[in-house]
Design a protein around this motif. Structure first.
Motif, PDB file in Angstrom:
ATOM      1  N   GLY A   1     -19.528 -16.650  -6.408  1.00 20.34           N
ATOM      2  CA  GLY A   1     -20.916 -16.603  -6.886  1.00 20.34           C
ATOM      3  C   GLY A   1     -21.406 -15.184  -7.104  1.00 20.34           C
ATOM      4  N   TYR A   2     -20.531 -14.220  -6.864  1.00 20.89           N
ATOM      5  CA  TYR A   2     -20.914 -12.812  -7.077  1.00 20.89           C
ATOM      6  C   TYR A   2     -19.930 -12.160  -8.029  1.00 20.89           C
ATOM      7  CZ  TYR A   2     -24.644 -13.266  -3.874  1.00 20.89           C
ATOM      8  OH  TYR A   2     -25.825 -13.659  -3.335  1.00 20.89           O
TER       9      TYR A   2
ATOM     10  N   ILE B   1     -16.117 -12.974  -2.734  1.00 17.83           N
ATOM     11  CA  ILE B   1     -17.364 -13.668  -2.382  1.00 17.83           C
ATOM     12  C   ILE B   1     -17.719 -14.525  -3.591  1.00 17.83           C
ATOM     13  CG2 ILE B   1     -19.793 -13.411  -1.693  1.00 17.83           C
ATOM     14  CD1 ILE B   1     -17.937 -12.064   0.319  1.00 17.83           C
TER      15      ILE B   1
ATOM     16  N   LYS C   1     -15.385  -2.444  -5.019  1.00 14.99           N
ATOM     17  CA  LYS C   1     -14.408  -2.916  -6.017  1.00 14.99           C
ATOM     18  C   LYS C   1     -15.089  -3.531  -7.238  1.00 14.99           C
ATOM     19  CE  LYS C   1      -9.886  -4.044  -4.234  1.00 14.99           C
ATOM     20  NZ  LYS C   1      -8.987  -5.186  -4.015  1.00 14.99           N
ATOM     21  N   THR C   2     -15.942  -4.524  -6.981  1.00 14.27           N
ATOM     22  CA  THR C   2     -16.517  -5.246  -8.119  1.00 14.27           C
ATOM     23  C   THR C   2     -17.461  -4.362  -8.946  1.00 14.27           C
ATOM     24  OG1 THR C   2     -17.871  -7.128  -8.791  1.00 14.27           O
ATOM     25  CG2 THR C   2     -18.307  -6.280  -6.612  1.00 14.27           C
ATOM     26  N   LYS C   3     -17.388  -4.556 -10.257  1.00 14.67           N
ATOM     27  CA  LYS C   3     -18.273  -3.779 -11.140  1.00 14.67           C
ATOM     28  C   LYS C   3     -19.686  -4.345 -11.105  1.00 14.67           C
ATOM     29  CE  LYS C   3     -14.540  -2.464 -14.270  1.00 14.67           C
ATOM     30  NZ  LYS C   3     -13.520  -3.470 -13.841  1.00 14.67           N
TER      31      LYS C   3
ATOM     32  N   ALA D   1     -17.694 -10.874 -15.347  1.00 13.70           N
ATOM     33  CA  ALA D   1     -16.852 -10.113 -16.267  1.00 13.70           C
ATOM     34  C   ALA D   1     -17.675  -9.232 -17.203  1.00 13.70           C
ATOM     35  CB  ALA D   1     -15.980 -11.073 -17.070  1.00 13.70           C
TER      36      ALA D   1
ATOM     37  N   ASN E   1     -24.173 -14.366  -9.646  1.00 15.06           N
ATOM     38  CA  ASN E   1     -24.079 -14.992 -10.966  1.00 15.06           C
ATOM     39  C   ASN E   1     -24.636 -16.413 -10.873  1.00 15.06           C
ATOM     40  OD1 ASN E   1     -21.892 -16.885 -10.264  1.00 15.06           O
ATOM     41  ND2 ASN E   1     -20.565 -15.072 -10.185  1.00 15.06           N
TER      42      ASN E   1
ATOM     43  N   ARG F   1     -11.363  -7.301 -21.889  1.00 14.29           N
ATOM     44  CA  ARG F   1     -12.778  -7.049 -21.592  1.00 14.29           C
ATOM     45  C   ARG F   1     -13.416  -6.130 -22.634  1.00 14.29           C
ATOM     46  NH1 ARG F   1     -11.838  -9.642 -18.738  1.00 14.29           N
ATOM     47  NH2 ARG F   1     -12.013  -9.459 -16.491  1.00 14.29           N
TER      48      ARG F   1
ATOM     49  N   LEU G   1     -12.306 -18.912 -10.711  1.00 15.21           N
ATOM     50  CA  LEU G   1     -13.005 -17.693 -11.113  1.00 15.21           C
ATOM     51  C   LEU G   1     -14.074 -17.992 -12.156  1.00 15.21           C
ATOM     52  CD1 LEU G   1     -10.211 -14.955 -11.298  1.00 15.21           C
ATOM     53  CD2 LEU G   1     -11.627 -15.658  -9.367  1.00 15.21           C
ATOM     54  N   HIS G   2     -14.056 -19.213 -12.692  1.00 13.15           N
ATOM     55  CA  HIS G   2     -15.040 -19.605 -13.727  1.00 13.15           C
ATOM     56  C   HIS G   2     -15.925 -20.719 -13.150  1.00 13.15           C
ATOM     57  CE1 HIS G   2     -16.751 -19.998 -17.637  1.00 13.15           C
ATOM     58  NE2 HIS G   2     -15.904 -20.868 -18.165  1.00 13.15           N
TER      59      HIS G   2
HETATM   60  C1  LIG Z   1     -19.874 -19.435 -14.755  1.00  9.11           C
HETATM   61  C2  LIG Z   1     -19.020 -18.291 -14.330  1.00  9.11           C
HETATM   62  O1  LIG Z   1     -17.874 -18.263 -14.668  1.00  9.11           O
HETATM   63  S1  LIG Z   1     -19.723 -17.022 -13.445  1.00  9.11           S
HETATM   64  C3  LIG Z   1     -18.359 -16.329 -12.487  1.00  9.11           C
HETATM   65  C4  LIG Z   1     -17.981 -17.255 -11.382  1.00  9.11           C
HETATM   66  N1  LIG Z   1     -16.916 -16.719 -10.552  1.00  9.11           N
HETATM   67  C5  LIG Z   1     -17.144 -16.247  -9.287  1.00  9.11           C
HETATM   68  O2  LIG Z   1     -18.272 -16.221  -8.812  1.00  9.11           O
HETATM   69  C6  LIG Z   1     -15.923 -15.824  -8.496  1.00  9.11           C
HETATM   70  C7  LIG Z   1     -16.153 -14.478  -7.808  1.00  9.11           C
HETATM   71  N2  LIG Z   1     -16.184 -13.422  -8.774  1.00  9.11           N
HETATM   72  C8  LIG Z   1     -15.034 -12.880  -9.315  1.00  9.11           C
HETATM   73  O3  LIG Z   1     -13.910 -13.249  -8.946  1.00  9.11           O
HETATM   74  C9  LIG Z   1     -15.150 -11.841 -10.416  1.00  9.11           C
HETATM   75  O4  LIG Z   1     -16.342 -11.116 -10.243  1.00  9.11           O
HETATM   76  C10 LIG Z   1     -15.112 -12.444 -11.845  1.00  9.11           C
HETATM   77  C11 LIG Z   1     -13.867 -13.296 -12.052  1.00  9.11           C
HETATM   78  C12 LIG Z   1     -16.335 -13.307 -12.121  1.00  9.11           C
HETATM   79  C13 LIG Z   1     -15.087 -11.293 -12.855  1.00  9.11           C
HETATM   80  O5  LIG Z   1     -13.848 -10.645 -12.746  1.00  9.11           O
HETATM   81  P1  LIG Z   1     -13.624  -9.156 -13.271  1.00  9.11           P
HETATM   82  O6  LIG Z   1     -14.249  -8.986 -14.604  1.00  9.11           O
HETATM   83  O7  LIG Z   1     -12.172  -8.884 -13.174  1.00  9.11           O
HETATM   84  O8  LIG Z   1     -14.489  -8.326 -12.205  1.00  9.11           O
HETATM   85  P2  LIG Z   1     -14.370  -6.770 -11.841  1.00  9.11           P
HETATM   86  O9  LIG Z   1     -13.856  -5.978 -12.992  1.00  9.11           O
HETATM   87  O10 LIG Z   1     -15.683  -6.397 -11.267  1.00  9.11           O
HETATM   88  O11 LIG Z   1     -13.238  -6.782 -10.708  1.00  9.11           O
HETATM   89  C14 LIG Z   1     -12.818  -5.590 -10.112  1.00  9.11           C
HETATM   90  C15 LIG Z   1     -12.318  -5.891  -8.715  1.00  9.11           C
HETATM   91  O12 LIG Z   1     -13.418  -6.376  -7.937  1.00  9.11           O
HETATM   92  C16 LIG Z   1     -13.064  -7.590  -7.335  1.00  9.11           C
HETATM   93  N3  LIG Z   1     -14.231  -8.486  -7.284  1.00  9.11           N
HETATM   94  C17 LIG Z   1     -14.954  -8.927  -8.324  1.00  9.11           C
HETATM   95  N4  LIG Z   1     -15.891  -9.793  -7.882  1.00  9.11           N
HETATM   96  C18 LIG Z   1     -15.753  -9.888  -6.548  1.00  9.11           C
HETATM   97  C19 LIG Z   1     -16.383 -10.662  -5.554  1.00  9.11           C
HETATM   98  N5  LIG Z   1     -17.351 -11.523  -5.833  1.00  9.11           N
HETATM   99  N6  LIG Z   1     -15.957 -10.513  -4.276  1.00  9.11           N
HETATM  100  C20 LIG Z   1     -14.977  -9.638  -3.976  1.00  9.11           C
HETATM  101  N7  LIG Z   1     -14.301  -8.915  -4.880  1.00  9.11           N
HETATM  102  C21 LIG Z   1     -14.699  -9.045  -6.159  1.00  9.11           C
HETATM  103  C22 LIG Z   1     -12.034  -8.191  -8.285  1.00  9.11           C
HETATM  104  O13 LIG Z   1     -11.255  -9.204  -7.637  1.00  9.11           O
HETATM  105  C23 LIG Z   1     -11.243  -6.973  -8.670  1.00  9.11           C
HETATM  106  O14 LIG Z   1     -10.373  -6.670  -7.608  1.00  9.11           O
HETATM  107  P3  LIG Z   1      -8.888  -6.071  -7.886  1.00  9.11           P
HETATM  108  O15 LIG Z   1      -9.134  -4.742  -8.522  1.00  9.11           O
HETATM  109  O16 LIG Z   1      -8.284  -6.010  -6.541  1.00  9.11           O
HETATM  110  O17 LIG Z   1      -8.212  -7.029  -8.812  1.00  9.11           O
END
Ligand SMILES: CC(=O)SCCNC(=O)CCNC(=O)[C@H](O)C(C)(C)COP(=O)(O)OP(=O)(O)OC[C@H]1O[C@@H](n2cnc3c(N)ncnc32)[C@H](O)[C@@H]1OP(=O)(O)O
Ligand SMILES: O=C([O-])CC(=O)C(=O)O
Length: 495
Positions: free
Chosen positions: A374-375, A372, A426-428, A378, A433, A73, A326-327
């Motif tokens: 859609g939320y 969740i 947890k999530t940043k 990275a 999205n 990252r 996740l993508h």
């Molecule tokens: C076109 C696209 O690709 S857009 C992204 C589409 N993906 C999603 O919507 C899936 C849901 N979102 C996620 O899984 C993540 O936010 C990602 C994969 C998009 C980004 O991942 P990261 O960069 O690792 O996010 P981040 O640093 O905020 O994660 C920190 C923690 O928050 C959690 N977290 C992040 N997003 C979410 C969420 N939407 N719901 C719950 N928990 C979450 C992560 O799982 C992680 O937990 P951990 O410490 O237990 O492993």
């Protein structure tokens, strides 16, 4: 609006020549895409070589152990020209926002002056590749070129027809795309022996051929997987036909059987619905095309391409990355999530539940250790402007905004979920999205087969990674090969 300074001063003159005077002058009006590209190569190449020569030993960032172990990252280690992602503002394409692109990129020749009409993904591809805004005539000709090249070779149709309908649509898509490498002009030329300086021309031709064939691939997968009964009952073999006078997105919609003319019109669209659906495909495909270089699908395409695998093999790798939940697959996960939540909270009802009930539901998901969909993101740390654009598409149409409870759930969730995710801690990024809203709009127009949504993403994502792949070969980028290290070495280096 366009007087903003251009991000990369070395490219300033190229980009400024596009936007100078009233900022709609076309430096290369009249030329086709390849000739336009040829005319800008010297300047871009010179800028690239200058930076490489003068700054190669300069440091542009540090690498921490956290980054090495944490998905790289924030490491600035990829070169990508057509778009840059700002964590707070979102994506910019050649330094222009989505709203700006909506204003200046050409639309369908059939809908000029129509306020609800959306610019074409073809215009976006042209712009991404060249940094220039094409004229209406150039885009018309480019749409035509894509339509002329749209037909799938018989062997590719046969392969798709032989796949089980239980195979995930994204797996089918990656198989079809990699099979097209049978006809790769680049692979054939390389085998014969060509100079490195000439690689890009063959890569360019492969890229255009591949983009041209994506609507037919998407349509074939949809009909084989979900619509064989309709085809049988109508005694026909295709949901829709190619219309060479129409644009790329129109033909995606037609191949899905979802246009008033040229197709079976399987969802009985009125003229307005048919037009709106085509515009949804245009918006979706133009906006999902490019999201700088580090996302999984773009990075995978770029990486595989660096081994001089042809564009079909490279983009097939990108598609396989896009198929991860996740993508890109989050698009399907969101729709499953929204429809299940609606079912659980209001059953057959058509009114939203209270905010409290939604909050409670979200906590039940989080407490069971799930994300969740859609939320989060990275890189992004604010709501995704692409989500906003998709939401606005729905809000501008009363049939969606006022009558579609699933869309209303999406809208409501975007107001409620950030608070819950913030409290969860947890999530940043607690904001929606792009995937948060797009699938449910397709659902609205009748694509109920959730596993299918990411295939349309797969049509769109071709625009960014494949434009960069052409530039990778123009600029002669080398094979990508970062250094990996083991834990003992990390510990040793960290002391
Ligand atoms: C076109 C696209 O690709 S857009 C992204 C589409 N993906 C999603 O919507 C899936 C849901 N979102 C996620 O899984 C993540 O936010 C990602 C994969 C998009 C980004 O991942 P990261 O960069 O690792 O996010 P981040 O640093 O905020 O994660 C920190 C923690 O928050 C959690 N977290 C992040 N997003 C979410 C969420 N939407 N719901 C719950 N928990 C979450 C992560 O799982 C992680 O937990 P951990 O410490 O237990 O492993
Ligand atoms: O940028 C990312 O990592 C994910 C994303 O939104 C995209 O690829 O469109």
């Amino acid at each position: 609006m366009f007087s903003k300074s251009i991000a990369n001063p070395l490219l300033a003159s190229t980009v400024k020549s596009t936007f100078k005077s009233n900022l709609r002058t076309y430096a290369t009006a009249g030329k086709d895409l390849k000739s336009t590209l040829i005319s800008i190569i010297p300047e871009r190449k010179e800028a690239f070589l200058k930076v490489k020569k003068e700054y190669s030993d300069k440091t542009i960032g540090e690498l921490t152990v956290g980054q090495c172990l944490g998905g790289m990252r924030g490491t600035k280690s990829l070169y990508w020209e057509s778009s840059v992602l700002d964590p707070n503002e979102g994506i910019r394409f050649h330094n222009k926002t989505i709203d700006e692109c909506q204003e200046f990129l050409p639309k369908s020749k059939h809908e000029i002056g129509d306020k609800l009409s959306i610019f074409l993904p073809e215009s976006m591809f042209w712009y991404l590749l060249t940094g220039q805004v094409p004229t209406q005539e150039q885009v018309n000709a480019f749409s035509k070129e894509l339509a002329e090249k749209a037909e799938l070779p018989a062997y590719c149709e046969k392969i798709l027809d032989s796949l089980p309908s239980t195979l995930h649509p994204m797996t089918q898509m990656s198989i079809a795309i990699s099979a097209l490498n049978h006809d790769s002009l680049f692979a054939k030329a390389y085998e014969k022996g060509i100079a490195k300086a000439d690689y890009w021309e063959y890569v360019f031709d492969d890229v255009i051929n591949l983009i041209a064939k994506l609507p037919a691939i998407a349509g074939k997968i949809y009909q084989n997987t979900y619509k064989t009964d309709i085809l049988k009952s109508k005694n026909t073999s295709e949901l829709g036909q190619l219309n060479k006078d129409q644009d790329w997105s129109y033909n995606i919609a037609s191949f899905l059987g979802m246009t008033e003319k040229d197709s079976l019109n399987i969802n009985n669209f009125s003229t307005t619905e048919s037009k709106d659906f085509v515009n949804l495909v245009r918006l979706y495909c133009a906006l999902h095309g490019d999201h700088e270089g580090g996302n999984v699908s773009s990075h995978a395409t770029h990486l595989v391409g660096s081994a001089l695998s042809d564009p079909y093999l490279s983009y097939s790798a990108g598609i396989q990355g896009l198929a991860g939940p996740l993508h890109g697959l989050a698009a399907q996960e969101v729709v499953r999530f929204i429809t299940t939540m609606k079912e659980k909270l209001v059953g057959n009802g058509d009114k939203l539940p209270s905010d409290e009930k939604i909050v409670e539901y979200l906590w039940s998901i989080l407490n069971s250790g799930r994300v969740i969909p859609g939320y989060g993101h990275a890189v992004l740390r604010k709501p995704d402007p692409r989500f906003k654009a998709m939401l606005e598409f729905g809000l501008a149409r009363p049939s969606i905004a006022e009558n579609d409870i699933f869309f209303q759930f999406v809208h409501k969730l975007s107001q409620v979920a950030p608070g819950v995710l913030t409290e969860h801690g947890k999530t940043k990024n607690p904001y929606p999205n792009v995937d948060s809203g797009s699938g449910i709009l397709f659902y609205h127009y009748g694509i109920k087969e959730t596993l299918y949504f990411t295939v349309i993403f797969g049509c769109s994502r071709a625009l960014g990674p494949l434009n960069q792949l052409i530039w990778d070969r123009i600029l002669g980028l080398p094979i990508e090969r970062p250094k990996s290290i083991d834990l003992a070495t990390i510990a040793k280096l960290s002391k």
